[in-house]
Design a protein around this motif. Structure first.
Motif, PDB file in Angstrom:
ATOM      1  N   PRO A  78     -68.157 -27.937  89.722  1.00  0.00           N
ATOM      2  CA  PRO A  78     -69.339 -28.129  88.884  1.00  0.00           C
ATOM      3  C   PRO A  78     -70.592 -27.859  89.701  1.00  0.00           C
ATOM      4  O   PRO A  78     -70.581 -27.970  90.930  1.00  0.00           O
ATOM      5  N   VAL A  79     -71.668 -27.500  89.023  1.00  0.00           N
ATOM      6  CA  VAL A  79     -72.954 -27.321  89.686  1.00  0.00           C
ATOM      7  C   VAL A  79     -73.731 -28.635  89.576  1.00  0.00           C
ATOM      8  O   VAL A  79     -74.103 -29.045  88.478  1.00  0.00           O
ATOM      9  N   GLU A  80     -73.940 -29.296  90.702  1.00  0.00           N
ATOM     10  CA  GLU A  80     -74.730 -30.522  90.731  1.00  0.00           C
ATOM     11  C   GLU A  80     -76.195 -30.146  90.960  1.00  0.00           C
ATOM     12  O   GLU A  80     -76.499 -29.370  91.868  1.00  0.00           O
ATOM     13  N   THR A  81     -77.093 -30.685  90.159  1.00  0.00           N
ATOM     14  CA  THR A  81     -78.512 -30.391  90.315  1.00  0.00           C
ATOM     15  C   THR A  81     -79.135 -31.347  91.330  1.00  0.00           C
ATOM     16  O   THR A  81     -78.948 -32.561  91.253  1.00  0.00           O
ATOM     17  N   ASP A  82     -79.865 -30.786  92.283  1.00  0.00           N
ATOM     18  CA  ASP A  82     -80.549 -31.577  93.313  1.00  0.00           C
ATOM     19  C   ASP A  82     -82.021 -31.171  93.312  1.00  0.00           C
ATOM     20  O   ASP A  82     -82.367 -30.060  93.735  1.00  0.00           O
ATOM     21  N   ASP A  83     -82.881 -32.054  92.853  1.00  0.00           N
ATOM     22  CA  ASP A  83     -84.307 -31.748  92.752  1.00  0.00           C
ATOM     23  C   ASP A  83     -84.960 -31.479  94.105  1.00  0.00           C
ATOM     24  O   ASP A  83     -86.023 -30.854  94.174  1.00  0.00           O
ATOM     25  N   ARG A  84     -84.339 -31.926  95.181  1.00  0.00           N
ATOM     26  CA  ARG A  84     -84.909 -31.697  96.513  1.00  0.00           C
ATOM     27  C   ARG A  84     -84.859 -30.230  96.913  1.00  0.00           C
ATOM     28  O   ARG A  84     -85.544 -29.809  97.850  1.00  0.00           O
ATOM     29  N   LEU A  85     -84.063 -29.432  96.213  1.00  0.00           N
ATOM     30  CA  LEU A  85     -83.913 -28.012  96.531  1.00  0.00           C
ATOM     31  C   LEU A  85     -84.898 -27.124  95.774  1.00  0.00           C
ATOM     32  O   LEU A  85     -84.868 -25.899  95.905  1.00  0.00           O
ATOM     33  N   ILE A  86     -85.803 -27.718  95.005  1.00  0.00           N
ATOM     34  CA  ILE A  86     -86.691 -26.963  94.122  1.00  0.00           C
ATOM     35  C   ILE A  86     -87.730 -26.155  94.903  1.00  0.00           C
ATOM     36  O   ILE A  86     -88.048 -26.453  96.054  1.00  0.00           O
ATOM     37  N   GLU A  87     -88.261 -25.138  94.247  1.00  0.00           N
ATOM     38  CA  GLU A  87     -89.376 -24.354  94.773  1.00  0.00           C
ATOM     39  C   GLU A  87     -90.588 -25.270  94.988  1.00  0.00           C
ATOM     40  O   GLU A  87     -90.847 -26.160  94.180  1.00  0.00           O
ATOM     41  N   PRO A  88     -91.365 -25.089  96.058  1.00  0.00           N
ATOM     42  CA  PRO A  88     -92.589 -25.884  96.227  1.00  0.00           C
ATOM     43  C   PRO A  88     -93.590 -25.616  95.100  1.00  0.00           C
ATOM     44  O   PRO A  88     -93.648 -24.513  94.552  1.00  0.00           O
ATOM     45  N   TRP A  89     -94.398 -26.622  94.784  1.00  0.00           N
ATOM     46  CA  TRP A  89     -95.468 -26.405  93.819  1.00  0.00           C
ATOM     47  C   TRP A  89     -96.548 -25.555  94.481  1.00  0.00           C
ATOM     48  O   TRP A  89     -96.692 -25.533  95.702  1.00  0.00           O
ATOM     49  N   ASN A  90     -97.306 -24.828  93.643  1.00  0.00           N
ATOM     50  CA  ASN A  90     -98.280 -23.862  94.169  1.00  0.00           C
ATOM     51  C   ASN A  90     -99.448 -23.737  93.195  1.00  0.00           C
ATOM     52  O   ASN A  90     -99.248 -23.591  91.983  1.00  0.00           O
ATOM     53  N   HIS A  91    -100.658 -23.774  93.719  1.00  0.00           N
ATOM     54  CA  HIS A  91    -101.865 -23.643  92.902  1.00  0.00           C
ATOM     55  C   HIS A  91    -101.865 -22.349  92.089  1.00  0.00           C
ATOM     56  O   HIS A  91    -102.437 -22.297  90.991  1.00  0.00           O
ATOM     57  N   PHE A  92    -101.249 -21.312  92.612  1.00  0.00           N
ATOM     58  CA  PHE A  92    -101.330 -19.989  91.995  1.00  0.00           C
ATOM     59  C   PHE A  92    -100.208 -19.704  91.004  1.00  0.00           C
ATOM     60  O   PHE A  92    -100.047 -18.566  90.569  1.00  0.00           O
ATOM     61  N   GLU A  93     -99.425 -20.719  90.638  1.00  0.00           N
ATOM     62  CA  GLU A  93     -98.357 -20.509  89.651  1.00  0.00           C
ATOM     63  C   GLU A  93     -98.923 -19.892  88.373  1.00  0.00           C
ATOM     64  O   GLU A  93     -99.949 -20.333  87.850  1.00  0.00           O
ATOM     65  N   GLY A  94     -98.228 -18.887  87.866  1.00  0.00           N
ATOM     66  CA  GLY A  94     -98.632 -18.238  86.629  1.00  0.00           C
ATOM     67  C   GLY A  94     -99.665 -17.148  86.811  1.00  0.00           C
ATOM     68  O   GLY A  94    -100.040 -16.478  85.829  1.00  0.00           O
ATOM     69  N   LEU A  95    -100.124 -16.935  88.055  1.00  0.00           N
ATOM     70  CA  LEU A  95    -101.146 -15.930  88.336  1.00  0.00           C
ATOM     71  C   LEU A  95    -100.554 -14.810  89.181  1.00  0.00           C
ATOM     72  O   LEU A  95     -99.542 -14.982  89.852  1.00  0.00           O
ATOM     73  N   THR A  96    -101.205 -13.650  89.142  1.00  0.00           N
ATOM     74  CA  THR A  96    -100.902 -12.616  90.116  1.00  0.00           C
ATOM     75  C   THR A  96    -101.735 -12.912  91.350  1.00  0.00           C
ATOM     76  O   THR A  96    -102.802 -13.522  91.277  1.00  0.00           O
ATOM     77  N   PHE A  97    -101.243 -12.497  92.493  1.00  0.00           N
ATOM     78  CA  PHE A  97    -101.891 -12.865  93.749  1.00  0.00           C
ATOM     79  C   PHE A  97    -102.182 -11.599  94.532  1.00  0.00           C
ATOM     80  O   PHE A  97    -101.290 -10.933  95.032  1.00  0.00           O
ATOM     81  N   GLY A  98    -103.463 -11.222  94.622  1.00  0.00           N
ATOM     82  CA  GLY A  98    -103.839 -10.021  95.352  1.00  0.00           C
ATOM     83  C   GLY A  98    -105.329  -9.783  95.234  1.00  0.00           C
ATOM     84  O   GLY A  98    -106.051 -10.527  94.579  1.00  0.00           O
ATOM     85  N   VAL A  99    -105.792  -8.716  95.869  1.00  0.00           N
ATOM     86  CA  VAL A  99    -107.226  -8.417  95.867  1.00  0.00           C
ATOM     87  C   VAL A  99    -107.584  -7.368  94.836  1.00  0.00           C
ATOM     88  O   VAL A  99    -108.760  -7.075  94.639  1.00  0.00           O
ATOM     89  N   GLY A 100    -106.600  -6.784  94.172  1.00  0.00           N
ATOM     90  CA  GLY A 100    -106.882  -5.803  93.131  1.00  0.00           C
ATOM     91  C   GLY A 100    -107.312  -6.497  91.863  1.00  0.00           C
ATOM     92  O   GLY A 100    -108.457  -6.914  91.699  1.00  0.00           O
ATOM     93  N   ASP A 101    -106.363  -6.689  90.938  1.00  0.00           N
ATOM     94  CA  ASP A 101    -106.672  -7.431  89.710  1.00  0.00           C
ATOM     95  C   ASP A 101    -106.115  -8.851  89.789  1.00  0.00           C
ATOM     96  O   ASP A 101    -106.006  -9.543  88.788  1.00  0.00           O
ATOM     97  N   GLY A 102    -105.783  -9.292  91.015  1.00  0.00           N
ATOM     98  CA  GLY A 102    -105.166 -10.600  91.188  1.00  0.00           C
ATOM     99  C   GLY A 102    -106.171 -11.718  91.356  1.00  0.00           C
ATOM    100  O   GLY A 102    -107.400 -11.528  91.287  1.00  0.00           O
ATOM    101  N   SER A 103    -105.663 -12.911  91.602  1.00  0.00           N
ATOM    102  CA  SER A 103    -106.488 -14.114  91.644  1.00  0.00           C
ATOM    103  C   SER A 103    -107.446 -14.152  92.829  1.00  0.00           C
ATOM    104  O   SER A 103    -108.437 -14.888  92.799  1.00  0.00           O
ATOM    105  N   LEU A 104    -107.199 -13.350  93.884  1.00  0.00           N
ATOM    106  CA  LEU A 104    -108.106 -13.371  95.029  1.00  0.00           C
ATOM    107  C   LEU A 104    -109.475 -12.790  94.703  1.00  0.00           C
ATOM    108  O   LEU A 104    -110.426 -12.980  95.459  1.00  0.00           O
ATOM    109  N   ARG A 105    -109.605 -12.104  93.582  1.00  0.00           N
ATOM    110  CA  ARG A 105    -110.916 -11.584  93.172  1.00  0.00           C
ATOM    111  C   ARG A 105    -111.797 -12.681  92.601  1.00  0.00           C
ATOM    112  O   ARG A 105    -113.010 -12.475  92.451  1.00  0.00           O
ATOM    113  N   ARG A 106    -111.239 -13.831  92.280  1.00  0.00           N
ATOM    114  CA  ARG A 106    -111.970 -14.880  91.577  1.00  0.00           C
ATOM    115  C   ARG A 106    -112.371 -15.985  92.558  1.00  0.00           C
ATOM    116  O   ARG A 106    -111.521 -16.696  93.089  1.00  0.00           O
ATOM    117  N   PRO A 107    -113.681 -16.153  92.781  1.00  0.00           N
ATOM    118  CA  PRO A 107    -114.146 -17.128  93.772  1.00  0.00           C
ATOM    119  C   PRO A 107    -113.641 -18.551  93.530  1.00  0.00           C
ATOM    120  O   PRO A 107    -113.523 -19.321  94.490  1.00  0.00           O
TER     121      PRO A 107
END
Length: 212
Positions: A78-107
């Motif tokens: 069986p697959v046991e779920t362990d919340d300790r293995l989750i991806e870290p939380w991140n301010h930029f979730e849901g955004l693109t990250f870059g200097v072109g059309d990404g979130s780095l263009r927004r002060p």
């Protein structure tokens, strides 16, 4: 089995995710493996075939759970779920990250980038490494003398390895050795980690994208 026998914990990174818009999906639900990602998951399962894996645990996120499926089938576990293995939380979730059309263009986002060593934009590296080390130690204690497979994400696996190897936790994300579908293996003896190895069953260098 003797306490002196090696206990093995494998950290498996999930396969490629279907992400047509190239966002940092982090903990956002609804991101699943792509067709190639399922092939990567199967390659990881095949790599582990014949091993003494008796426990399988996974991050709760869909991409990790789906990567665990062929491993579960391989070992009849069986697959046991362990919340300790989750991806870290991140301010930029849901955004693109870059200097072109990404979130780095927004002060308004710049204040999140003031400290790359902690880092200031997400869950501190030290906290990620600590929860991963506890999850690994718990799995090792559970399977003592046997093996466990834990399916997680690139950053948690990488900082766990850096912690074990006594390296600084801050790093250049482009230099992480943790490709999609990779397997990072820790050998325990007497409750202590005595060895680390790394393999890329899906092919060398695939999926060196930071995060996920």
């Amino acid at each position: 089995m003797s306490d002196e026998a090696d206990t093995i914990v494998h950290l498996v990174r999930h396969g490629e995710v279907e992400n047509p818009h190239g966002v940092l999906y982090g903990r956002i639900p609804g991101y699943h493996l792509s067709a190639d990602g399922r092939v990567m998951a199967k390659a990881a399962a095949n790599f582990l075939a014949g091993r003494d894996v008796i426990v399988l645990r996974s991050s709760p996120l869909e991409r990790a759970q789906e990567t665990a499926e062929p491993i579960a089938a391989q070992f009849g576990l069986p697959v046991e779920t362990d919340d300790r293995l989750i991806e870290p939380w991140n301010h930029f979730e849901g955004l693109t990250f870059g200097v072109g059309d990404g979130s780095l263009r927004r002060p308004r986002h710049w204040m999140q980038l003031w400290n790359p060593f902690r880092p200031s934009w997400g869950e501190p590296y030290g906290e990620v490494a600590a929860r991963m080390r506890v999850a690994m130690a718990d799995a090792a204690a559970t399977v003592r003398g046997h093996e466990a497979a834990l399916v997680s994400h690139q950053l948690p696996i990488w900082v766990a390895r850096r912690s074990v190897e006594g390296r600084k936790l801050w790093h250049d994300p482009r230099r992480r050795q943790c490709a999609l579908g990779s397997v990072t293996t820790f050998s325990y003896r007497g409750g202590e980690i005595v060895g680390v190895s790394y393999a890329e069953p899906a092919g060398a260098g695939r999926g060196q994208v930071a995060g996920a």
